[in-house]
Design an enzyme around this catalytic site. Structure first.
Site, mmCIF file in Angstrom:
data_model
loop_
_atom_site.group_PDB
_atom_site.id
_atom_site.type_symbol
_atom_site.label_atom_id
_atom_site.label_comp_id
_atom_site.label_asym_id
_atom_site.label_seq_id
_atom_site.Cartn_x
_atom_site.Cartn_y
_atom_site.Cartn_z
ATOM 1 N N SER A 118 58.018 26.858 61.967
ATOM 2 C CA SER A 118 58.699 27.728 61.226
ATOM 3 C C SER A 118 58.049 27.833 59.608
ATOM 4 O O SER A 118 57.319 28.711 59.202
ATOM 5 C CB SER A 118 60.078 27.465 61.050
ATOM 6 O OG SER A 118 60.822 28.294 60.104
ATOM 7 N N HIS A 144 14.717 32.059 58.629
ATOM 8 C CA HIS A 144 15.008 30.641 58.038
ATOM 9 C C HIS A 144 14.844 30.813 56.501
ATOM 10 O O HIS A 144 14.565 29.651 55.627
ATOM 11 C CB HIS A 144 13.840 29.589 58.419
ATOM 12 C CG HIS A 144 13.650 29.726 60.045
ATOM 13 N ND1 HIS A 144 14.572 28.896 60.884
ATOM 14 C CD2 HIS A 144 12.899 30.309 60.773
ATOM 15 C CE1 HIS A 144 14.254 29.159 62.163
ATOM 16 N NE2 HIS A 144 13.102 30.317 62.248
ATOM 17 N N ARG A 199 47.337 38.160 42.209
ATOM 18 C CA ARG A 199 45.983 38.604 41.699
ATOM 19 C C ARG A 199 45.238 39.865 42.458
ATOM 20 O O ARG A 199 44.701 40.405 42.090
ATOM 21 C CB ARG A 199 45.486 37.304 41.264
ATOM 22 C CG ARG A 199 44.168 37.469 40.484
ATOM 23 C CD ARG A 199 43.347 35.971 40.291
ATOM 24 N NE ARG A 199 42.199 36.135 39.416
ATOM 25 C CZ ARG A 199 42.249 36.396 38.226
ATOM 26 N NH1 ARG A 199 43.436 36.146 37.321
ATOM 27 N NH2 ARG A 199 40.940 36.443 37.458
ATOM 28 N N TYR A 200 45.366 39.265 43.877
ATOM 29 C CA TYR A 200 44.473 39.981 44.700
ATOM 30 C C TYR A 200 44.794 40.987 45.703
ATOM 31 O O TYR A 200 44.257 42.138 45.693
ATOM 32 C CB TYR A 200 43.687 38.796 45.504
ATOM 33 C CG TYR A 200 42.787 37.818 44.443
ATOM 34 C CD1 TYR A 200 41.969 38.364 43.702
ATOM 35 C CD2 TYR A 200 42.890 36.500 44.716
ATOM 36 C CE1 TYR A 200 41.294 37.316 42.953
ATOM 37 C CE2 TYR A 200 42.483 35.552 44.175
ATOM 38 C CZ TYR A 200 41.461 35.928 43.104
ATOM 39 O OH TYR A 200 40.586 34.967 42.571
ATOM 40 N N SER A 225 28.502 35.991 32.255
ATOM 41 C CA SER A 225 28.732 34.487 31.871
ATOM 42 C C SER A 225 28.975 34.388 30.421
ATOM 43 O O SER A 225 28.672 34.967 29.609
ATOM 44 C CB SER A 225 27.373 33.844 31.998
ATOM 45 O OG SER A 225 27.300 32.551 31.397
#
EC number: 4.3.2.2
Length: 484
Positions: free
Chosen positions: A334, A159, A20-21, A289
């Site tokens: 391994s 912050h 997929r990537y 969405s």
């Protein structure tokens, strides 16, 4: 190649990194095809060097091996491994089947780690060579972005609370600086990789010393010749059966550090997307969405954070592996290394491809940024207002008290009523401040609050970033193609 691994298609699990990537080029580097072709190449280099140094290996045998480097019968190799329970010997037999004249000298004097470890080192080096220009491209794209927006004031956050102003370009340089550290570290580890070389079963080269009848010089020449054929400048002098697994720690450490950088960058982008100040690319037909059609989720940045988290976690594998390599080696490295080394590079490849795509299409909304500055700047400008009043003849303490009262009233409007910050309007309406009413526009100019941010951006790019990118100049025009 064992039967348990011979599965594929929609009925079987496949790593999303490969399916997929990650890029085709990175997937190929960690493929069986590339691995076993490299094994055969290593056997050829060993035979050529042994022949040059006087062992009875014929030109005909060498030519036979050369002609069959890519002629791999994967089905036979799988059957041999199932029978022998040993992957290297399975491929020795498979190579020997198509090289009957050379079969007797294939793997001569070597141990399994001659092909296993040396191939891993070749793959690691070549994988770095794929990552480095990709990382350089990301830095280049972000540098263009930073340069264009070096002067654009924006609210700083410490912050995640409003702080002094910075600029959009200066903030981007924080990202670039981290990635430049990563680029230097990846290059350093890549250049420091050493070949395992020709070392024998426990690293003593005893088998090769026997082959050359006690001639230490020829054994050293053999090691050097094969190392040079593989394109390495140096080989380890000391190994056990394997190269030290500290190398794997170094490799995955710099990749994990890259993961941390990408996670920070993409988290910042996600937070800015929530503030509606900046967005990653969003395609015309893209759906944010399934239930909320108005949404523009930062899915690319979310993907980067998700995979970067995996990349950072992988460092624990080589740390633990190196810590339990008893004496000259144990085989519990391994199976773990088959997974973590490949996954680290495929994951790094994916996050860099995605981050490049993000950096090529970042969208900034100056009006939103300006509105947020207007909400906070009146409070930040109070010190400047006090100084202006003192210069006009006022008392610092009296002015401080006046502004304290007006500031609290304005803060109540913002926090309790949900209104806009009206501190400046209150100051304009107060006759006490009439000596500086004409100066308020100047005192509230955002560009007067950004310090040397623009100058820092330009100096940083010119002195540190562009020189670092210079070796990669010929690959900068490549555009990122986003995978699924």
């Amino acid at each position: 190649m064992a039967a348990a691994g011979d599965c594929g298609g929609p009925e079987s699990y496949r790593s999303p990194l490969a399916s997929r990537y990650a890029s085709h080029e990175m997937c190929f580097l960690f493929s069986d095809r590339y691995k076993f072709q490299t094994w055969r190449q290593l056997w050829l280099w060993l035979a050529e060097a042994e022949q040059t140094l006087g062992l009875p290996i014929t030109d005909e045998q060498i030519q036979e091996m050369k002609s069959n480097l890519n002629n791999i019968d994967f089905q036979m190799a799988a059957e041999e491994e199932k029978r022998l329970r040993h992957d290297v010997m399975a491929h020795v037999h498979t190579f020997g089947r198509c090289c009957p004249k050379a079969a007797g000298i294939i793997h001569l004097g070597a141990t399994s780690c001659y092909v296993g470890d040396n191939t891993d080192l070749i793959i690691l080096r070549n994988a770095f060579d794929l990552l480095l220009p990709k990382l350089a491209r990301v830095i280049s794209r972000l540098a263009d972005f930073a340069k264009e927006r070096a002067d654009l004031p924006t609210l700083g956050f410490t912050h995640f609370q409003p702080a002094q102003l910075t600029t959009v370009g200066k903030r981007c340089c924080l990202w670039i600086q981290d990635l430049c550290v990563d680029l230097q570290n990846l290059k350093r580890v890549r250049d420091e990789l050493r070949f395992r070389g020709v070392k024998g079963t426990t690293g003593t080269q005893a088998s090769f010393l026997q082959l050359f009848e006690g001639d230490h010089q020829k054994v050293e020449q053999l090691d050097k010749m094969v190392t040079e054929k593989a394109g390495f400048k140096r080989a380890f002098i000391i190994t056990g059966q394997t190269y030290t697994r500290k190398v794997d720690i170094e490799v995955l450490s710099v990749l994990a550090s890259l993961g941390a950088s990408v996670h920070k960058i993409c988290t910042d982008i996600r937070l800015l997307a929530n503030l509606k100040e900046m967005e990653e690319p969003f395609e015309k037909q893209q759906i944010g969405s399934s239930a909320m059609p108005y949404k523009r989720n930062p899915m690319r940045s979310e993907r980067c954070c998700s995979l970067a988290r995996h990349l950072m976690a992988l460092i624990m594998d080589p740390l633990q592996t190196a810590s339990v390599q008893w004496f000259e080696r144990t085989l519990d490295d391994s199976a773990n290394r088959r997974i973590c080394l490949a996954e680290a590079f495929l994951t790094a490849d994916t996050v860099l491809n995605t981050l490049q795509n993000i950096s090529e299409g970042l969208v900034v909304y100056p009006k939103v940024i300006e509105r947020r500055i207007r909400q906070e700047l009146p409070f930040m400008a109070t010190e400047n207002i006090i100084m202006a009043m003192v210069k006009a003849g006022g008392s610092r303490q009296d002015c401080h008290e006046k502004i304290r009262v007006l500031s609290q009233q304005a803060a109540a409007v913002v926090k309790q009523e949900g209104g806009d910050n009206d501190l400046i309007e209150r100051i304009r309406a107060d006759a006490y401040f009439s000596p500086i009413h004409s100066q308020l526009e100047h005192l509230l100019d955002p560009s007067s609050f950004i310090g040397r941010a623009p100058q820092q951006v330009h100096r940083f790019l010119e002195e540190e970033v562009y020189p670092l990118l210079k070796p990669y100049g010929n690959v900068m025009e490549v555009k990122a193609e986003l995978s699924l």
